[in-house]
Design a protein around this motif. Structure first.
Motif, mmCIF file in Angstrom:
data_model
loop_
_atom_site.group_PDB
_atom_site.id
_atom_site.type_symbol
_atom_site.label_atom_id
_atom_site.label_comp_id
_atom_site.label_asym_id
_atom_site.label_seq_id
_atom_site.Cartn_x
_atom_site.Cartn_y
_atom_site.Cartn_z
ATOM 1 N N SER A 1 0.817 -1.105 0.139
ATOM 2 C CA SER A 1 -0.099 -0.126 -0.102
ATOM 3 C C SER A 1 0.955 1.173 -0.082
ATOM 4 O O SER A 1 1.899 1.461 0.938
ATOM 5 C CB SER A 1 -0.880 0.095 1.399
ATOM 6 O OG SER A 1 -0.109 0.216 2.429
ATOM 7 N N GLU A 2 0.699 2.030 -0.921
ATOM 8 C CA GLU A 2 1.569 3.344 -1.177
ATOM 9 C C GLU A 2 1.422 4.096 0.038
ATOM 10 O O GLU A 2 -0.048 4.266 0.579
ATOM 11 C CB GLU A 2 1.118 4.064 -2.434
ATOM 12 C CG GLU A 2 1.933 3.132 -3.670
ATOM 13 C CD GLU A 2 3.461 3.212 -3.921
ATOM 14 O OE1 GLU A 2 3.779 4.590 -3.833
ATOM 15 O OE2 GLU A 2 3.827 2.381 -4.226
ATOM 16 N N PRO A 3 2.383 4.818 0.546
ATOM 17 C CA PRO A 3 2.115 5.780 1.277
ATOM 18 C C PRO A 3 1.101 7.083 0.997
ATOM 19 O O PRO A 3 0.981 7.326 -0.099
ATOM 20 C CB PRO A 3 3.629 6.501 1.903
ATOM 21 C CG PRO A 3 4.406 5.958 0.632
ATOM 22 C CD PRO A 3 3.868 4.988 0.059
ATOM 23 N N SER A 4 0.262 7.552 2.018
ATOM 24 C CA SER A 4 -0.491 8.735 1.605
ATOM 25 C C SER A 4 0.457 10.098 1.198
ATOM 26 O O SER A 4 1.826 9.983 1.599
ATOM 27 C CB SER A 4 -1.439 9.030 2.891
ATOM 28 O OG SER A 4 -0.509 9.600 3.825
ATOM 29 N N ALA A 5 0.067 10.813 0.717
ATOM 30 C CA ALA A 5 0.659 12.157 0.452
ATOM 31 C C ALA A 5 1.119 12.899 1.719
ATOM 32 O O ALA A 5 2.132 13.492 1.578
ATOM 33 C CB ALA A 5 -0.293 13.005 -0.417
ATOM 34 N N LYS A 6 0.680 12.959 2.588
ATOM 35 C CA LYS A 6 0.864 13.383 4.070
ATOM 36 C C LYS A 6 1.977 12.553 4.580
ATOM 37 O O LYS A 6 3.044 13.134 5.036
ATOM 38 C CB LYS A 6 -0.098 13.351 5.025
ATOM 39 C CG LYS A 6 0.190 14.172 6.238
ATOM 40 C CD LYS A 6 -0.719 14.216 7.486
ATOM 41 C CE LYS A 6 -0.110 14.695 8.546
ATOM 42 N NZ LYS A 6 0.963 14.444 9.028
#
Ligand SMILES: [Zn+2]
Length: 303
Positions: free
Chosen positions: A215-220
């Protein structure tokens, strides 16, 4: 008298040939099943050249960690026939409780047993094999399990244990010596696979790029990591060959940090010395990463 001896002889022959009991495969051999790659490589070394004893890897060698793994029908068929199921434990096999319930007579050994676990406060980190010291303990646990389940071959298992442990001790000695000057280095890794490795060599894991592999990290999260890399002046990011490194590339581009590949040995070749080879490669990568002069804002990728 002669008849008594003859009867005793026949009895003992019957007993010794039937050691594999009710769960034995059709050929009368002893078959063990390992849950995934790192556990499989350990078991493979312990059963090396032991007659009529085999070990199968339940999951394909490219599966990686079993964090979200669901057991398949093919796995169940394998476990149905197994004499011994070798798992990592410490929460790696999320399906283990269901397996215990389904096969109450199946002997299961957790190779992480007895290893002090690193926790994040709520959950234990299961990636114990990434530390060579812990792998040596896992080799002992695995050998003990084989000796208990198949005592007829104890001497052979113990010999294999000695041989493989000696190789691992040599690897440990080499890694300890080479990495000693780099104690205290701050690193960023890709997923939660390296705390045991970092502890062994005194590295500080500042953050982990993807807490949930896949799961890709969120923008934050990405922005927070970039800030951290700048603040702590971190020069090296470590990705893993098993997962795409898109997020790491963004961080590298933004910060000028270099990307290196560190392998947690969850996938690999079907060779006795596969784990040792992976760790030696990791050693080379670390030396290169830590010896690298700070670069001039340009992105360097080292594979
Ligand atoms: Zn993992």
């Amino acid at each position: 008298m002669k008849r008594t001896i003859f009867t005793l002889l026949i009895c003992s022959l019957l007993i010794s040939s039937g050691y594999s009991g009710n769960r034995a495969d059709k050929n009368g051999g002893f078959c063990a099943v390992a849950s995934f790659y790192p556990v499989y490589i350990i078991a493979k070394n312990i059963v090396r050249d032991v007659p009529n004893v085999s070990v199968a890897n339940m999951t394909p060698p490219l599966t990686g960690c079993l964090h979200d793994y669901s057991i398949t029908t093919a796995d169940m068929i394998r476990l149905e026939k197994a004499n011994l199921f070798i798992v990592n434990g410490a929460g790696m096999e999320s399906f283990i409780d269901k397996t215990v319930a389904r096969y109450p007579n199946l002997k299961i050994v957790e190779l992480s047993r007895g290893i002090p676990l690193i926790t994040d406060g709520t959950q234990a980190n299961p990636h114990v094999w990434v530390s060579v010291t812990d792998t040596i303990r896992m080799v002992k646990n695995c050998t003990d399990a084989f000796c208990n389940a198949d005592p007829a071959h104890s001497a052979l298992y113990r010999t294999n244990e000695r041989i493989y442990t000696a190789k691992l001790e040599a690897l440990k000695k080499e890694m300890d010596a080479v990495l000693k000057p780099f104690r205290g280095r701050k690193i960023i890794t890709f997923h939660e696979a390296f705390p045991y490795f970092a502890k062994e060599y005194g590295f500080v894991i500042v953050t982990v790029i993807e807490r949930e592999p896949g799961s890709e990290p969120s923008a934050k999260e990405l922005a927070d990591t970039i800030t951290l890399v700048r603040e702590k002046r971190i020069k090296t990011l470590f990705t893993e060959p098993q997962y795409p490194s898109g997020a790491a590339q963004v961080i590298a581009r933004e910060t000028g940090a270099s990307i290196y590949v560190l392998d947690p040995a969850v996938t690999g070749d079907d060779e006795y010395d596969a784990y040792i080879k992976i760790m030696k490669k990791n050693l080379q990568v670390l030396v290169k990463a830590f010896s690298c002069k700070p670069d001039k804002k340009s992105e360097h990728r080292h594979f």
